[in-house]
Motif scaffolding. Sequence first.
Motif, PDB file in Angstrom:
ATOM      1  N   ASN A 123       0.881  -1.174   0.000  1.00 20.47           N
ATOM      2  CA  ASN A 123       0.000   0.000   0.000  1.00 20.47           C
ATOM      3  C   ASN A 123       0.922   1.228   0.000  1.00 20.47           C
ATOM      4  O   ASN A 123       1.837   1.253  -0.812  1.00 20.47           O
ATOM      5  CB  ASN A 123      -0.984  -0.055   1.168  1.00 20.47           C
ATOM      6  CG  ASN A 123      -0.284  -0.321   2.507  1.00 20.47           C
ATOM      7  OD1 ASN A 123       0.932  -0.423   2.595  1.00 20.47           O
ATOM      8  ND2 ASN A 123      -1.065  -0.426   3.559  1.00 20.47           N
ATOM      9  N   LYS A 173      -5.617   1.726   2.449  1.00 18.55           N
ATOM     10  CA  LYS A 173      -6.091   0.568   1.668  1.00 18.55           C
ATOM     11  C   LYS A 173      -5.661   0.679   0.203  1.00 18.55           C
ATOM     12  O   LYS A 173      -6.272   0.077  -0.677  1.00 18.55           O
ATOM     13  CB  LYS A 173      -7.626   0.458   1.765  1.00 18.55           C
ATOM     14  CG  LYS A 173      -8.132   0.261   3.192  1.00 18.55           C
ATOM     15  CD  LYS A 173      -7.708  -1.097   3.761  1.00 18.55           C
ATOM     16  CE  LYS A 173      -8.192  -1.269   5.207  1.00 18.55           C
ATOM     17  NZ  LYS A 173      -7.549  -2.425   5.871  1.00 18.55           N
ATOM     18  N   ASN A 174      -4.635   1.451  -0.047  1.00 14.49           N
ATOM     19  CA  ASN A 174      -4.193   1.624  -1.436  1.00 14.49           C
ATOM     20  C   ASN A 174      -3.317   0.472  -1.903  1.00 14.49           C
ATOM     21  O   ASN A 174      -2.177   0.672  -2.351  1.00 14.49           O
ATOM     22  CB  ASN A 174      -3.407   2.934  -1.582  1.00 14.49           C
ATOM     23  CG  ASN A 174      -4.290   4.139  -1.352  1.00 14.49           C
ATOM     24  OD1 ASN A 174      -5.493   4.084  -1.604  1.00 14.49           O
ATOM     25  ND2 ASN A 174      -3.704   5.217  -0.872  1.00 14.49           N
ATOM     26  N   PHE A 175      -3.837  -0.726  -1.748  1.00  9.82           N
ATOM     27  CA  PHE A 175      -3.032  -1.887  -2.118  1.00  9.82           C
ATOM     28  C   PHE A 175      -2.904  -2.001  -3.637  1.00  9.82           C
ATOM     29  O   PHE A 175      -3.883  -1.833  -4.365  1.00  9.82           O
ATOM     30  CB  PHE A 175      -3.626  -3.166  -1.536  1.00  9.82           C
ATOM     31  CG  PHE A 175      -3.391  -3.274  -0.054  1.00  9.82           C
ATOM     32  CD1 PHE A 175      -2.203  -3.811   0.421  1.00  9.82           C
ATOM     33  CD2 PHE A 175      -4.335  -2.806   0.854  1.00  9.82           C
ATOM     34  CE1 PHE A 175      -1.964  -3.887   1.788  1.00  9.82           C
ATOM     35  CE2 PHE A 175      -4.102  -2.882   2.217  1.00  9.82           C
ATOM     36  CZ  PHE A 175      -2.918  -3.421   2.685  1.00  9.82           C
TER      37      PHE A 175
END
Length: 446
Positions: free
Chosen positions: A275, A285-287
Motif C-alpha cells: 500500500n 487501503k491503497n493496495f
Amino acid sequence: MAYQFDRARYDERMGWFLHDRFGMFIHFGLYAIPARGEWLRSDEEMPEEDYLPYFHEFNPTALDARDWARRAREAGMRYAVLTAKHHDGFCLFDTATTDFKSTNTPFGRDIVAEFLEAFRAEGLRVGLYYSLIDWHHPDFPQYGDRQAPFRNDPVRGCNDDRVFDRYLDYMHEQVRELCTNYGRLDLLWFDFSYDDLRGDAWRGTQLMEMVRSLQPDVVTNNRLEVSGEGYGSLAACRPTPYHGDFVTPEKIVPPTGIRDAEGRPLAWESCVTMNDNWGYHATDKNFKPAPLLVHKLVECVSKGGNMILNVGPDATGRIPDESCRILDEIGRWMRRNSASVYGCGPAAGGPLDVRPPEVGRLTRNGNTYYFHLYENALGPVPLLGVPKDRIEKIRRLCDGTEVLLSTSWTHSDYPDVAFADLGPSPVLPDPVDTVLAVTIKEANAR
Ligand code: GLC
C-alpha cells in the motif's frame, strides 16, 4: 592503508543476491499499535511519553514467524529482511545496550531470533534492516534535524547535552551484537543517510570493517552513504570503505536500470510497499493489485534489478489479510513461472538482439529468452529479433507445452519474423503474464 575494493570478492558475495531477485521486507514494531505508519513519531512530532504506552502494551501474541516465512516462500520470495530496529529506536532483539527492546515488553520475545530461525528453516536467505537514525536515544540530534520528532522544539529538542559520539558507540555496539549473536546473516540493510549524516559521520569505515570481519560474506545496501535518493560511491566507481553492494531505489523502478560510471550494470533492489506505508496502517487501503506487482517484479528483472516487497504485520503480529491475498496471488504465478525470474536478467548482453513483446517484457537466462506477454497479439505472436533458424525450442513456461512456429498465411508479408502459434484462443492462458521460453541454438550449431 587506503581501502582496496576487491571486485572478485564482490562478485562472489553477490551471486545469490543477483540470482534470487525477489525478497520480502518486513516492517514491524511498536508503530503497529497506533497503526498510522512507521513514521508517526516524526510525522506527528510526538513526544516520547506519548509513544511509551505502546512499549508497555506491546504483545503481538499471534506473531508466528514460521507463518511469515511460509507465506514468503510460497509467494516465491527467496530472501527476507526484518526491521531489527527502526527510526523509533525500538529493538526487536535482545540487546544488552538498552531496555527499549521487545524482550522487555509484555511479549518478552526476541523477534529477530525467531525470524531468523523460521526463515532459515524455510530455506530463505535472511537479512536485517537496521536504522542508523534513532529518535529514542538521548544523544541523537533532535532540534533542527529535519526528521526528528523535536525538530521544531528548541527546549525538548535541545542538543546541548547530546554527545553524538556516544550514540555512535551505542549504534556500533548494536550492529556488533546483530553480527555476533545470530549466526550467519546474508544481508544487512542500513537506513539511511541524509544531510551531513553520511559515511564517516556514522564512523562508516570502522563500522564496515567490523561488519566485514564478523560477517565476511554479508551483502550490504548503500544507505551508509545515501538514502532512497542517490546511488553511492560504488556507482561512481570510487568505492569508499563503507560503499554498499547495491543501490536502493525506493517505491520506483529505475526507468532504464542502473549502470556504474564506467558503464557496468550495477546491482540494485527496488523496495516496494504493497500500500503506501511500510509499517502497518489501519486505513491505508491503497493496495497494489497482485498482477501489477508481478509485472513490477518482472520489470525489475528485465532491467537488471531485484524487488523487495514489504509487509507490515499488525499489532497482533499477523500479516494483514490484503497482503496475504496478494502474496497468494503472486505465489500462484511464481510457482509456474519463476524460471523467468530466478537467475534472469536483461535481454541485452545475450546472443541476439531480441526485442520485448509489444505489450509485455523480456527477461533472459543465458540462451533462453522469456517473453512475458501481457496482451495477446492478433493471431500468432511475433518474436522480434529471433531468427527462425536460431530457435531450438519454444515452450509455454506455465505447463511446459511445446509452442510451434506459425505457418499461417496472415504473416506471409513478414518472412523474416518468427511468429509463435499459441493456438486458436484469443485469450492468453495466463491473464497476468503468459511466459514463452524461447531457447536459442549456438550460432554455429546445426
Ligand atoms: C525509508 C523510510 C523507512 C523505510 C525505508 C525502507 O527510508 O524512512 O520508513 O523503512 O525507507 O526502504
